[in-house]
Design an enzyme around this catalytic site. Structure first.
Site, short mmCIF file in Angstrom:
data_model
loop_
_atom_site.label_atom_id
_atom_site.label_comp_id
_atom_site.label_asym_id
_atom_site.label_seq_id
_atom_site.Cartn_x
_atom_site.Cartn_y
_atom_site.Cartn_z
N LEU A 18 0.82 -1.21 0.00
CA LEU A 18 0.00 0.00 0.00
C LEU A 18 0.86 1.25 0.00
CD1 LEU A 18 -2.73 -1.00 2.64
CD2 LEU A 18 -2.83 -1.24 0.14
N ASP A 58 13.17 3.38 11.28
CA ASP A 58 12.42 2.49 12.16
C ASP A 58 11.34 3.35 12.80
OD1 ASP A 58 11.37 0.95 14.18
OD2 ASP A 58 13.28 0.42 15.09
N TYR A 161 -2.58 -7.53 16.27
CA TYR A 161 -2.81 -6.70 15.08
C TYR A 161 -4.08 -5.88 15.22
CZ TYR A 161 -3.32 -5.55 10.10
OH TYR A 161 -3.46 -4.90 8.90
N THR A 196 -1.50 -7.20 -1.19
CA THR A 196 -0.20 -6.74 -0.70
C THR A 196 0.79 -7.89 -0.79
OG1 THR A 196 -0.82 -7.35 1.54
CG2 THR A 196 -1.29 -5.09 0.86
#
Length: 255
Positions: A18, A58, A161, A196
């Site tokens: 994405l 990061d 998640y 993805t």
């Protein structure tokens, strides 16, 4: 999109998926793109392809983010757009084979997906608000975060998640309210099943099966469709403080 021509956009996770599609869409809309990613080879290649710049970042490390943002300002100018696409999604149940969920894994997912999005948003916003308005209404910039339909219908094994993406949903409105008087809009996109790299690695029959779960269009989403929505959010000044599902009307089942 005329107002955004020549302005700087930062895309985290911009080396693939994405993020890469978003970087391409913004480049095609006339913005200068800075790609943030940990994948140096893919990130540098994407940035070169777009005539932009790559920074090894990061997102869960505040110093790494601040250093990169300062470099963007020095190299390209202050960012007017930030799109947070960096994220990870390892699967693990709350209890599996009698063992508790690894707390370090849970913390890592939260650290990258949620805390990382916040760090990048806060650092970008601090630079946006220092700039002159771009329009008579005082507009100075836009921040777009990436959640997921898992924030609402997290499946078995997605507890970390789903928690990270639910946090992104939860911070969207207060962040928009925090920045409203400074001319910075904040929106979140919650994609469903998209093609993805993670899904591209699955066998074609599995991809087809997943796509059939989507009511219409009955297929996996294309990353370019995510990029189109990013551009629409930039172009529509009344979109603010909102989470937009981009999912073909899917509602995820437990498995």
């Amino acid at each position: 999109m005329e107002m955004w021509l020549g302005n700087v956009a930062i895309v985290t996770g911009g080396a693939s998926g994405l993020g890469a599609a978003t970087a391409e869409a913004l480049k095609n809309a006339g913005l200068k793109v800075a790609v943030f990613d940990l994948n140096k080879e893919a990130g540098a290649a994407k940035a070169a392809e777009l005539g932009g710049a790559f920074y090894t970042v990061d997102v869960s490390d505040a110093v790494s983010v601040k250093t990169a943002m300062d470099a963007v300002v020095a190299d390209m100018g202050a960012p007017r757009v930030l799109v947070n696409c960096a994220g990870i999604g390892p699967a693990s149940k709350t209890v599996s084979r009698g063992e508790a969920h690894d707390p370090a894994m849970f913390a890592k997912v939260i650290g990258i997906n949620l805390v990382g999005s916040f760090i990048c948003a806060s650092e970008a916003a601090s630079r946006m608000v220092a700039q002159d308005p771009m329009a008579p209404d005082g507009a100075r910039g836009v921040i777009i975060n990436t959640a997921s339909v898992a924030a609402y219908e997290g499946q078995i094994g997605q507890v970390a998640y789903a928690a990270s993406k639910g946090g992104i949903v939860g911070m969207t409105l207060p962040m928009a309210r925090d920045l409203a008087d400074k001319g910075v809009r904040v929106c979140t996109i919650a994609p469903g099943l998209f093609l993805t790299p993670l899904l591209e690695g699955l066998p074609q029959d599995v991809q087809d099966s997943l796509g059939k779960q989507v009511p219409f269009p009955s297929r996996l989403g294309h990353p370019a469709e995510y990029g189109k929505l990013v551009c629409h959010i930039l172009d529509n000044p009344m979109l603010n403080g909102e989470v937009i599902r981009l999912d073909g009307a899917i509602r995820m089942t437990p498995r």
